[in-house]
Design an enzyme around this catalytic site. Structure first.
Site, PDB file in Angstrom:
ATOM      1  N   ASP A  79       0.891  -1.203  -0.073  1.00  0.00           N
ATOM      2  CA  ASP A  79       0.082   0.026   0.074  1.00  0.00           C
ATOM      3  C   ASP A  79       0.816   1.184  -0.013  1.00  0.00           C
ATOM      4  O   ASP A  79       2.114   1.252   0.423  1.00  0.00           O
ATOM      5  CB  ASP A  79      -1.012  -0.065   1.243  1.00  0.00           C
ATOM      6  CG  ASP A  79      -0.314  -0.030   2.471  1.00  0.00           C
ATOM      7  OD1 ASP A  79       0.834  -0.756   2.649  1.00  0.00           O
ATOM      8  OD2 ASP A  79      -0.704   0.918   3.554  1.00  0.00           O
ATOM      9  N   GLU A 146      -0.246  -1.217   5.652  1.00  0.00           N
ATOM     10  CA  GLU A 146       0.880  -1.001   6.664  1.00  0.00           C
ATOM     11  C   GLU A 146       0.683   0.362   7.005  1.00  0.00           C
ATOM     12  O   GLU A 146       0.910   0.854   8.282  1.00  0.00           O
ATOM     13  CB  GLU A 146       2.358  -1.137   5.910  1.00  0.00           C
ATOM     14  CG  GLU A 146       3.229  -0.925   6.860  1.00  0.00           C
ATOM     15  CD  GLU A 146       4.042   0.290   7.029  1.00  0.00           C
ATOM     16  OE1 GLU A 146       4.851   0.766   7.793  1.00  0.00           O
ATOM     17  OE2 GLU A 146       3.621   1.327   6.293  1.00  0.00           O
TER      18      GLU A 146
END
Length: 487
Positions: A79, A146
């Site tokens: 991400d 994350e």
């Protein structure tokens, strides 16, 4: 999409990164990218499994003659932080990242680049398909989400991975080896407040604070940059105290892990005070620009007329809100006693919104000392309670304690010195690497983190140094070749 980056060295890494940039993947919206990567694995005949959380694990066997080496896990997250300049129209859930090669760096066009951690993930995937690299058994772990809560790392289960050494590829300065990181804690503060009708004869003005650098709330917290939320509440307090202003709304900051770059507020005040107030805002702008002349050269503070809203915050509530936000600590709270130049404890006052009877604050607390993190949370709780607000402390994750006897550290030190003729820097990082959570689930893993040089992560100024990516790749390849024999 700039096809030229596919020609950079190492070619496979940059081709992977170009592909990642072409698929939207902001935090919590990684499904398109994980589907793309599963198809990529299938096309390259690489084993790939996906767990219930969304994490991907890829596996390849050892190359010939390396079967006895300790199994390695290369890890990165898929991400990215979605941040764009205010004049840039970009839908991170639909639009690809536009990459630009600029004087030795790769950057994006008015948005975050996603080199954090797209470059690390791209390097790990490149290892899987490069037949020239000598390595033992390799797994690649690509975690999700994350940046907004480490959801992937929290969801990791025992037994999914077989490796014994984890190399995290999410660090951001080439030549540095990271052995530890800070833990984190979210503080979410809310308050309901009463509004009343704006009296006749009041004029509305909109306040803007823009042009700040922002940045990573861990890596950049000690650089002396301005916090747009703190500047705005400072301006609002003086507006209330000196010019009988009332707040109608505030919208400041956007992400818990990004230092806030922009803030907007609407105030109303008596018409006969407007001219003097505009002069005051100009003076305030000159003052804060002088204070942050070196760290925030592009800061801008403006005021402009706007249609008068129907409602404003009642005086008692706005006093409690402004005083609370003014009092909440921000930035570095303590430096480490055990490691030079390392921030021990900090807070990022990240998001400040007030509208339609509801106020909310989002803060990210970090510390390499769990008790200090807890104490800062208690302080935040005390301030919120004094103001009559509600607070929730959530999303706590542990730090990663350095192990100076680590075998993979020894290997990395020897390889770096031999290859580059100098010692790498060993240190801990004031950011939330996933290694701390991995250690809960896999306590016997031998872990280290390194990466290329990435400047201004979590902001639209993010860029990655091309030369450092080459050095990072060459180092990773040599480390894999020299991984110790499994005992």
């Amino acid at each position: 999409m700039n096809e030229e980056i596919k020609k950079l060295y190492p070619k496979q890494l940059w081709e992977n990164f170009s592909n990642i940039c072409s698929v939207p993947h902001p935090s919590k919206h990684e499904a398109q990218l994980t589907a793309f990567l599963k198809k990529w694995a299938e096309d390259n005949k690489i084993e790939c499994v996906q767990d219930k959380t969304g994490n991907l694990v890829f596996r390849v066997p050892a190359t010939k003659g390396m079967e006895n080496r300790t199994p390695v896990i290369l890890q990165g997250h898929v991400d990215m932080v979605p941040q764009a300049n205010s004049d840039k129209k970009h839908d991170f859930t639909k639009d690809p990242i536009e990459t630009i090669i600029d004087n030795g760096w790769v950057r994006a066009n008015g948005t975050t680049l996603g080199a954090d951690n797209g470059i690390g993930a791209s390097a790990a995937l490149a290892v899987l398909v490069d037949k020239k690299i000598a390595h033992g058994p390799v797994e690649v772990l690509c975690t999700v989400d994350e940046e907004t809560g480490m959801t992937g790392a929290f969801g990791l289960k025992k037994g999914l991975l077989n490796g014994k050494i984890l190399i995290n590829l999410d660090s951001e300065t080439e030549g540095e080896l990271y052995l530890g990181c800070a833990g984190g804690l979210d503080a979410n503060i809310t308050m309901k407040y009463k509004e009343k009708a704006v009296p006749a004869g009041m004029k509305a003005l909109q306040l803007f604070i823009t042009g700040l650098k922002g940045g990573h709330s861990g890596m950049d917290i000690n650089l002396g940059r301005a916090n747009a939320n703190k500047l705005m509440v400072r301006l609002l307090k003086s507006s209330i105290d000196k010019y009988e202003a009332n707040i109608c709304s505030v919208k400041a900051g956007s992400l818990r892990n990004a230092i806030p770059r922009e803030a907007v507020a609407v105030v109303v005040l008596p018409e006969d005070k407007v001219a003097a107030y505009k002069r005051f805002v100009k003076k305030f702008a000159d003052t804060v620009k002088a204070e942050f002349a070196l760290t925030e050269p592009d800061m801008d503070v403006k005021v402009s007329a706007v249609d008068t809203p129907k409602k404003m915050i009642v005086e008692e509530a706005q006093k409690r809100i402004v005083n609370m936000v003014f009092a909440i600590p921000n930035g570095v709270q303590r430096m480490s006693d055990s490691m030079k130049d390392l921030v021990e404890t900090s807070n990022n006052l990240a998001v400040f919104n007030a509208a339609n009877g509801e106020m909310s604050l989002k803060c990210l607390l970090r510390s390499s000392v769990d008790s200090a993190k807890e104490a800062l949370g208690q302080k935040m709780t005390a301030i919120a309670e004094l103001a009559g607000a509600e607070i929730e402390l959530t999303g706590a994750y542990p730090g990663w304690k350095p192990n100076m006897e680590s075998p993979i550290l020894k290997t990395c030190m020897e390889v770096y010195k031999k290859k580059f003729k100098k010692e790498p820097v060993t240190m801990a990082i004031h950011a939330g690497l996933e290694c701390g959570l991995f250690g809960v689930c896999y306590p016997d893993w031998d872990m280290i983190s390194f990466g290329p040089t990435i400047s201004h992560p979590h902001s639209p100024d993010e860029k990655v140094n091309i030369e450092s990516v080459g050095k990072f790749w060459d180092f990773l390849v040599e480390v894999l070749k020299n991984v110790p024999v499994q005992k």
